[in-house]
Scaffold this motif. Sequence first.
Motif, PDB file in Angstrom:
ATOM      1  N   ALA A  95      41.104  38.462  46.019  1.00 37.64           N
ATOM      2  CA  ALA A  95      42.378  38.063  45.401  1.00 37.64           C
ATOM      3  C   ALA A  95      43.532  38.252  46.377  1.00 37.64           C
ATOM      4  N   GLU A  96      43.530  39.391  47.037  1.00 38.99           N
ATOM      5  CA  GLU A  96      44.601  39.741  47.985  1.00 38.99           C
ATOM      6  C   GLU A  96      44.693  38.703  49.107  1.00 38.99           C
ATOM      7  N   LYS A  97      43.516  38.357  49.658  1.00 41.81           N
ATOM      8  CA  LYS A  97      43.506  37.458  50.821  1.00 41.81           C
ATOM      9  C   LYS A  97      43.805  36.009  50.440  1.00 41.81           C
ATOM     10  N   LEU A  98      43.802  35.730  49.134  1.00 44.29           N
ATOM     11  CA  LEU A  98      44.229  34.400  48.678  1.00 44.29           C
ATOM     12  C   LEU A  98      45.702  34.416  48.285  1.00 44.29           C
ATOM     13  N   GLN A  99      46.307  35.623  48.344  1.00 45.55           N
ATOM     14  CA  GLN A  99      47.676  35.796  47.817  1.00 45.55           C
ATOM     15  C   GLN A  99      47.726  35.278  46.381  1.00 45.55           C
ATOM     16  N   TYR A 100      46.705  35.665  45.649  1.00 43.40           N
ATOM     17  CA  TYR A 100      46.461  35.114  44.321  1.00 43.40           C
ATOM     18  C   TYR A 100      47.438  35.668  43.292  1.00 43.40           C
ATOM     19  N   VAL A 101      47.899  34.805  42.395  1.00 44.89           N
ATOM     20  CA  VAL A 101      48.709  35.260  41.258  1.00 44.89           C
ATOM     21  C   VAL A 101      48.070  34.735  39.981  1.00 44.89           C
ATOM     22  N   GLY A 102      47.644  35.660  39.129  1.00 40.83           N
ATOM     23  CA  GLY A 102      46.996  35.273  37.875  1.00 40.83           C
ATOM     24  C   GLY A 102      45.732  36.089  37.661  1.00 40.83           C
ATOM     25  N   VAL A 103      44.869  35.559  36.791  1.00 37.50           N
ATOM     26  CA  VAL A 103      43.600  36.231  36.487  1.00 37.50           C
ATOM     27  C   VAL A 103      42.499  35.545  37.298  1.00 37.50           C
ATOM     28  N   LEU A 104      41.679  36.350  37.921  1.00 39.75           N
ATOM     29  CA  LEU A 104      40.612  35.823  38.785  1.00 39.75           C
ATOM     30  C   LEU A 104      39.311  36.550  38.457  1.00 39.75           C
ATOM     31  N   CYS A 105      38.222  35.789  38.378  1.00 38.97           N
ATOM     32  CA  CYS A 105      36.906  36.419  38.169  1.00 38.97           C
ATOM     33  C   CYS A 105      36.017  36.124  39.369  1.00 38.97           C
ATOM     34  N   VAL A 106      35.315  37.142  39.842  1.00 36.10           N
ATOM     35  CA  VAL A 106      34.314  36.938  40.891  1.00 36.10           C
ATOM     36  C   VAL A 106      32.947  37.320  40.314  1.00 36.10           C
ATOM     37  N   GLU A 107      31.980  36.403  40.468  1.00 44.21           N
ATOM     38  CA  GLU A 107      30.616  36.643  39.990  1.00 44.21           C
ATOM     39  C   GLU A 107      29.749  37.123  41.148  1.00 44.21           C
ATOM     40  N   PHE A 108      28.913  38.117  40.854  1.00 44.70           N
ATOM     41  CA  PHE A 108      28.041  38.691  41.881  1.00 44.70           C
ATOM     42  C   PHE A 108      26.576  38.652  41.460  1.00 44.70           C
ATOM     43  N   PHE A 109      25.715  38.614  42.475  1.00 46.85           N
ATOM     44  CA  PHE A 109      24.285  38.858  42.280  1.00 46.85           C
ATOM     45  C   PHE A 109      24.006  40.282  42.744  1.00 46.85           C
ATOM     46  N   VAL A 110      23.118  40.970  42.040  1.00 45.95           N
ATOM     47  CA  VAL A 110      22.608  42.249  42.527  1.00 45.95           C
ATOM     48  C   VAL A 110      21.164  42.001  42.952  1.00 45.95           C
ATOM     49  N   LEU A 111      20.862  42.279  44.208  1.00 45.22           N
ATOM     50  CA  LEU A 111      19.516  42.017  44.718  1.00 45.22           C
ATOM     51  C   LEU A 111      18.589  43.194  44.407  1.00 45.22           C
ATOM     52  N   GLU A 112      17.295  42.962  44.627  1.00 43.20           N
ATOM     53  CA  GLU A 112      16.332  43.999  44.252  1.00 43.20           C
ATOM     54  C   GLU A 112      16.513  45.292  45.042  1.00 43.20           C
ATOM     55  N   ASP A 113      17.081  45.215  46.243  1.00 45.95           N
ATOM     56  CA  ASP A 113      17.315  46.444  47.019  1.00 45.95           C
ATOM     57  C   ASP A 113      18.643  47.109  46.622  1.00 45.95           C
ATOM     58  N   GLY A 114      19.282  46.584  45.566  1.00 46.26           N
ATOM     59  CA  GLY A 114      20.524  47.201  45.070  1.00 46.26           C
ATOM     60  C   GLY A 114      21.772  46.691  45.777  1.00 46.26           C
ATOM     61  N   SER A 115      21.614  45.766  46.711  1.00 48.60           N
ATOM     62  CA  SER A 115      22.807  45.278  47.415  1.00 48.60           C
ATOM     63  C   SER A 115      23.489  44.161  46.627  1.00 48.60           C
ATOM     64  N   ASP A 173      46.979  26.066  46.080  1.00 44.96           N
ATOM     65  CA  ASP A 173      46.153  26.436  47.239  1.00 44.96           C
ATOM     66  C   ASP A 173      44.944  27.256  46.816  1.00 44.96           C
ATOM     67  N   ALA A 174      45.198  28.241  45.942  1.00 42.07           N
ATOM     68  CA  ALA A 174      44.103  29.116  45.491  1.00 42.07           C
ATOM     69  C   ALA A 174      43.100  28.323  44.661  1.00 42.07           C
ATOM     70  N   VAL A 175      43.603  27.440  43.810  1.00 40.88           N
ATOM     71  CA  VAL A 175      42.698  26.644  42.973  1.00 40.88           C
ATOM     72  C   VAL A 175      41.868  25.697  43.848  1.00 40.88           C
ATOM     73  N   ALA A 176      42.501  25.166  44.913  1.00 35.58           N
ATOM     74  CA  ALA A 176      41.772  24.256  45.813  1.00 35.58           C
ATOM     75  C   ALA A 176      40.568  24.972  46.449  1.00 35.58           C
ATOM     76  N   VAL A 177      40.721  26.241  46.760  1.00 40.82           N
ATOM     77  CA  VAL A 177      39.606  27.007  47.342  1.00 40.82           C
ATOM     78  C   VAL A 177      38.546  27.246  46.273  1.00 40.82           C
ATOM     79  N   ALA A 178      38.981  27.669  45.080  1.00 40.53           N
ATOM     80  CA  ALA A 178      38.021  28.026  44.034  1.00 40.53           C
ATOM     81  C   ALA A 178      37.283  26.818  43.469  1.00 40.53           C
TER      82      ALA A 178
END
Length: 394
Positions: A256-276, A112-117
């Motif tokens: 991770a929590e809301k996917l009920q994830y088990v294992g290693v998970l990476c989330v990639e982020f952008f940092v915008l010019e206003d720091g958000s 299920d988690a892999v299907a989302v990712a």
Amino acid sequence: MSGPDAAGTSLLPGTGTNGQQTTLGVMGGGQLGRMFVQAAQRMGYFTAVLDPDVASPAGLISHYHIRSDYSDQQGLAQLIARCAAITTEFENVPAPALLSLGAQRHVAPGADAVAVAQDRALEKRHFAWCGVPVAAWTLIETRAQLDGASDELFPGILKTCRLGYDGKGQVRVADRGALAPAWAELGGGRCVLEKQLALAAECSVIVARGADGVCVNYPVQSNLHRNGILAVTSVYDGNIPSELAAQAIAATKLVAEKLQYVGVLCVEFFVLEDGSLVVNEMAPRPHNSGHYSIDACDVSQFELQVRALAGLPLTQPRQHSAALMLNLLGDLWEPRAPDFAQVLALPGAHLHLYGKLQARVGRKMGHLTLTAPGAGELLESAHTAAKLLGIAAF
Ligand code: ATP
Ligand code: MG
């Protein structure tokens, strides 16, 4: 199956039934599979890799290499017969394959988690559900959706929902006129159009979560991409403002929590010019930006992958050295292999080559991690290493 074994207890190495070794399996035999195999073997497990490629980096060093397609029923049956538990090294494993493995063996992360990712639209909806901001986007599956794309999405990037990696399966669309040709170029399938953001920086967070809900994290990695491919990851004190880092870690844990994830998970982020912070995508496996953890942390992302799969305790990783990782792409093998001897004369240089038999432009052949007590020494040796290898300055 829900737990590592039927009784829900840990799968310890070498304690299988009938005096057999405990074998852990991995779908996919690339470099991530190889480093999983190395971590599992170091802890005393036997390993099995399923990958069609005779010369796959993980297959070459695993106790067992099942050479079959990812959907091949016979290959999957062999993996089930060999293994006590099975993980994956890439998100594009067909969901039915993971489901059939999961019916008979502990599989983490679950289908299920892999299907989302593995689907950009599903993962964006998941991020939104978690309340984590994403770039403005829309789903493009039909001609009507193409025509209906809002003006605010331009300039944008059209990405295939599935099977994209290292910037492949993406086309930049400057304006509305460029959208139809871009969609055709990508095969006219299920895509997302997302707004192209002005990025101040990029970062990622890797967590490991157990079936008991314990979730541990690495520090936030700062990432530099070139041509859509990760080039440099650096992790040292002060590299990322602490408030931003705390926000990124909290968001990743929530995802991770809301996917009920088990294992290693990476989330990639952008940092915008206003720091958000805006979330980009996630990977249901160890990540290229976490390779530094092998040499710079007391427990690597691959060991945590093994532990999460085997139902062993997950401990909070401690980074003991400042670290910077340089990806070694096939480009560096032109016209001949780099002279690594000079690079290895630098203090804290750790070379990892993946055993790939052929170098190609853009192909990840290995990585070099530099470790040091602090940022000053780290950056000095990293800049020297990059220069020696012919990697552009950063
Ligand atoms: P990988 O597998 O290497 O993570 P990918 O093919 O899955 O890459 P993305 O992570 O979606 O692709 O994009 C690759 C890079 O392209 C990003 O790290 C970023 O540098 C740039 N990029 C992607 N989407 C955007 C965007 N909406 N705005 C600005 N830059 C973007
Ligand atoms: Mg990416």
